[in-house]
Design an enzyme around this catalytic site. Structure first.
Site, PDB file in Angstrom:
ATOM      1  N   ASP A 153       0.866  -1.169   0.000  1.00  0.00           N
ATOM      2  CA  ASP A 153       0.000   0.000   0.000  1.00  0.00           C
ATOM      3  C   ASP A 153       0.915   1.235   0.000  1.00  0.00           C
ATOM      4  OD1 ASP A 153      -2.207   1.770   0.680  1.00  0.00           O
ATOM      5  OD2 ASP A 153      -1.379   1.736   2.721  1.00  0.00           O
ATOM      6  N   ASP A 196      -0.102   4.946   1.104  1.00  0.00           N
ATOM      7  CA  ASP A 196      -0.280   5.954   2.152  1.00  0.00           C
ATOM      8  C   ASP A 196      -0.328   5.331   3.553  1.00  0.00           C
ATOM      9  OD1 ASP A 196      -0.353   7.953   0.204  1.00  0.00           O
ATOM     10  OD2 ASP A 196      -2.498   7.622  -0.132  1.00  0.00           O
TER      11      ASP A 196
HETATM   12 MG   LIG Z   1      -2.777   3.116   3.669  1.00  0.00          MG
END
Ligand SMILES: [Mg+2]
Length: 179
Positions: A8, A10
């Site tokens: 992922d 962020d």
């Molecule tokens: Mg995230």
């Protein structure tokens, strides 16, 4: 077939700033390149898999997201990641095609890079990351940032492994590999 680690973006690779469009605000953890190098040396292909719903919400353009990602690659070292997969769909859309937790972005990578999901990992800080990894047959690592909500509770129980940081997640991947 290849093995991979899907990250992922962020709050996993970089500090989360909602709907980030100013590439000058990107913050990556110190020493990230060295940690990614360990995974590369162990034979993993590395990918970023990111929902960017700000595009569907009209808060960002695809160009903004690309600009931030380009800068991120420059900061980390552009040779580490094979590809960044992005979904621009919004969470309130009745039907979503590629937004996590759907496994579509992983399936694309699987096809394009001949990846064996059974030997691959998905690392993220949200329930949607854990579900996306599970939905595609990867082992999952939930980075528990201490959020007190139902999603975090469920993610802790569904993930293959739970850690408290990105670097700890990388340690887990390499130790499981060597068993
Ligand atoms: Mg995230």
């Amino acid at each position: 077939m290849n093995k991979a680690v899907f990250f992922d973006r962020d709050d996993t690779l970089i500090k989360n700033i909602p709907y980030l469009k100013n590439e000058k605000l990107i913050e990556i953890p110190h020493g990230l390149d060295q940690q990614l190098l360990r995974l590369k040396k162990a034979g993993f292909l590395l990918f970023i898999v990111s929902n960017q719903s700000g595009v569907a919400r009209g808060l960002l353009t695809a160009g903004d997201v690309e600009k931030v990602n380009q800068r991120l690659l420059e900061m980390v070292g552009s040779s580490f990641f094979e590809k960044i997969y992005l979904s621009y769909e919004g969470p309130t859309q009745e039907i979503t095609w590629d937004r996590k937790p759907q496994p579509t972005m992983i399936w694309k990578a699987t096809k394009e890079y001949d990846i064996d999901c059974g030997r691959s990992f998905f690392v993220g800080d949200r329930l949607a990351d854990v579900l996306c990894g599970r939905n595609s047959g990867c082992k999952t690592i939930f980075i528990n940032l201490g959020r007190k909500n139902l999603d975090a509770f469920v993610a802790c129980r569904l993930a293959t492994y739970v850690t408290f940081s990105l670097f700890e997640a990388i340690d887990v991947i390499l130790s499981v590999e060597n068993e």
